[in-house]
Design a protein around this motif. Structure first.
Motif, PDB file in Angstrom:
ATOM      1  N   GLU A  51      73.614  36.041  45.312  1.00  0.00           N
ATOM      2  CA  GLU A  51      72.989  37.364  45.296  1.00  0.00           C
ATOM      3  C   GLU A  51      71.564  37.267  44.752  1.00  0.00           C
ATOM      4  OE1 GLU A  51      74.040  40.379  42.246  1.00  0.00           O
ATOM      5  OE2 GLU A  51      75.890  39.237  42.037  1.00  0.00           O
ATOM      6  N   ASN A  65      74.765  35.554  29.053  1.00  0.00           N
ATOM      7  CA  ASN A  65      75.117  34.274  29.665  1.00  0.00           C
ATOM      8  C   ASN A  65      74.294  33.117  29.113  1.00  0.00           C
ATOM      9  OD1 ASN A  65      77.059  33.214  31.400  1.00  0.00           O
ATOM     10  ND2 ASN A  65      75.629  33.077  33.114  1.00  0.00           N
ATOM     11  N   GLY A 114      69.573  38.921  32.110  1.00  0.00           N
ATOM     12  CA  GLY A 114      69.585  40.383  32.152  1.00  0.00           C
ATOM     13  C   GLY A 114      69.906  40.921  30.769  1.00  0.00           C
TER      14      GLY A 114
HETATM   15  N1  F0G Z   1      73.282  37.516  37.457  1.00  0.00           N
HETATM   16  C1  F0G Z   1      74.184  38.410  37.858  1.00  0.00           C
HETATM   17  C2  F0G Z   1      74.687  38.328  39.264  1.00  0.00           C
HETATM   18  C3  F0G Z   1      74.639  39.410  36.967  1.00  0.00           C
HETATM   19  O1  F0G Z   1      75.534  40.289  37.373  1.00  0.00           O
HETATM   20  C4  F0G Z   1      74.112  39.448  35.661  1.00  0.00           C
HETATM   21  C5  F0G Z   1      74.524  40.482  34.728  1.00  0.00           C
HETATM   22  C6  F0G Z   1      73.179  38.477  35.303  1.00  0.00           C
HETATM   23  C7  F0G Z   1      72.794  37.529  36.222  1.00  0.00           C
HETATM   24  C8  F0G Z   1      72.579  38.409  33.946  1.00  0.00           C
HETATM   25  O2  F0G Z   1      73.488  37.940  33.002  1.00  0.00           O
HETATM   26  O3  F0G Z   1      73.459  39.875  31.493  1.00  0.00           O
HETATM   27  O4  F0G Z   1      74.434  37.693  30.782  1.00  0.00           O
HETATM   28  O5  F0G Z   1      71.964  37.945  31.061  1.00  0.00           O
HETATM   29  N2  F0G Z   1      75.221  41.496  35.053  1.00  0.00           N
HETATM   30  C9  F0G Z   1      75.779  42.473  34.119  1.00  0.00           C
HETATM   31  C10 F0G Z   1      76.731  43.399  34.832  1.00  0.00           C
HETATM   32  C11 F0G Z   1      74.798  43.132  33.255  1.00  0.00           C
HETATM   33  O6  F0G Z   1      76.910  44.544  34.409  1.00  0.00           O
HETATM   34  O7  F0G Z   1      77.335  42.976  35.801  1.00  0.00           O
HETATM   35  P1  F0G Z   1      73.331  38.378  31.480  1.00  0.00           P
END
Ligand code: F0G
Length: 357
Positions: free
Chosen positions: A289, A193, A189
């Motif tokens: 999720e 990560n 996202g």
């Molecule tokens: N999976 C989940 C469940 C997430 O909450 C997020 C990111 C990602 C994958 C992607 O990870 O951003 O490091 O590439 N969530 C952020 C949030 C943006 O605000 O909770 P990423």
């Protein structure tokens, strides 16, 4: 045996802390690495697939790994307020760790576009919630502008301590497998990560703890896939609201991870993400999720296509717990349930139960 007290204590030699650092922890990390039994059989391929079940962290997502570090360092540096933009999980983790530290948390979330469990968490942990009429990317820009002037620490993954904490997931995997996997698949996202895992694997490789590094494979939702388009996406849209992001902050770092590891990015349609989420729950008993399921859905497709080769060991990160987003889960099951195949409403009588069975 020492009591487990969170990832900073576990990995302090690899993290920017010293003996005087006041550690803010909820016992995060040390999550299960589950070997899949039924899905490899369904695929008919000779592969070893593991899922790193990050949904079992204290607030139900991998964000806790980054947040223990970010809040610990914020407190060490004398900050008494943190702020973030979030699609939900970061705000839940920020709110919880701020509560633990006794400081304030301000969270900006896109109105109507965060999963119910995550909103409940931000409310319950006592954050100051700003629902913006806009998306994550707009929230992120606002947070950066505010933090320039106001005495408040950003705890989005632009905060370098976030990635430091998150890299420890790679350490755990190497230790548990006794080596690095051949492929590491995860949803992308904001791209923090994938960057953090690459940092972790690279550090263990350089230290001689792992003899190799995995190919890093990042999966995005088709409606929110800037890494596939090669540029920011203006109006990102996906059922996987956690990764509904068009302008990833760790853009350069994620490209480096992909290139240096000889991995790749790919995209999945929302239907494919949801199908993978359900398959994982129904064939393996693991509920993640929607966003998290992009990793296993993408890996399954690439295994079938032979892009991920037979004989490989694959780790998929399941970033968040399925309970975070009950609405999407229930909506997804509604059709098969209402057909009467798996759910009926009956009188509270023995005969009725017998008949239903
Ligand atoms: N999976 C989940 C469940 C997430 O909450 C997020 C990111 C990602 C994958 C992607 O990870 O951003 O490091 O590439 N969530 C952020 C949030 C943006 O605000 O909770 P990423």
């Amino acid at each position: 045996r020492d009591r487990y007290t969170g990832l900073i204590n576990r990995y302090r030699d690899h993290l920017p802390v010293n003996d005087d650092t006041p550690i803010i922890s909820l016992g995060e990390g040390n999550t299960p690495l589950i070997r899949l039994k039924n899905i490899p059989r369904l695929l008919g391929k000779d592969v070893d697939i593991y899922v790193k079940y990050e949904g079992l962290n204290p607030t139900g997502s991998f964000k806790d790994r980054g947040m223990t570090m970010a809040v610990t360092k914020a407190v060490e540096e004398g900050s008494n307020a943190i702020i973030c933009a979030s699609t939900g999980n970061t705000s839940a983790a920020a709110a919880a760790y701020a509560a633990r530290a006794g400081i304030s948390a301000f969270v900006l979330i896109p109105e109507g576009k965060i999963a119910m469990g995550k909103l409940a968490q931000a409310m319950m942990y006592g954050a100051m919630i700003m629902q913006i009429r806009g998306n994550f990317d707009q929230g992120m820009e606002l947070v950066k502008q505010v933090a320039e002037k106001a005495p408040v620490t950003i705890v989005n993954s632009v905060n370098p301590y976030r990635l430091q904490g998150q890299k420890t997931a790679a350490f755990e995997i190497v230790e548990e497998l006794g080596r690095a996997p051949d492929y590491h698949c995860l949803p992308v996202g904001n791209a923090g990560n994938i960057s953090a895992y690459w940092m972790g694997y690279s550090e263990y490789h350089k230290a001689g703890i792992a003899g190799s590094v995995p190919r890093m494979v990042g999966y995005q939702a088709t409606g929110a896939a800037p890494f596939l388009r090669g540029a920011a996406v203006e109006n990102p849209e996906t059922v996987a609201t956690a990764i509904r992001i068009g302008n990833p902050q760790s853009w350069d770092k994620a490209w480096t991870a992909q290139k240096d590891s000889e991995g790749w990015f790919d995209e999945l349609a929302d239907e494919e993400i949801l199908a993978a989420q359900k398959l994982l729950a129904q064939k393996e008993g693991v509920f993640c999720e929607p966003a998290s399921a992009a990793s296993i859905g993408g890996a399954m497709r690439d295994i079938k296509a032979g892009k991920i080769t037979e004989g490989s060991t694959i780790v998929c990160t399941l970033t968040g717990n399925g309970l975070k987003d009950p609405d999407t889960a229930i909506a997804q099951c509604q059709q098969e349930l209402s057909s009467g195949a798996r759910m009926v409403t009956i009188d509270a009588e023995l005969d009725a139960v017998k008949k239903a069975i």
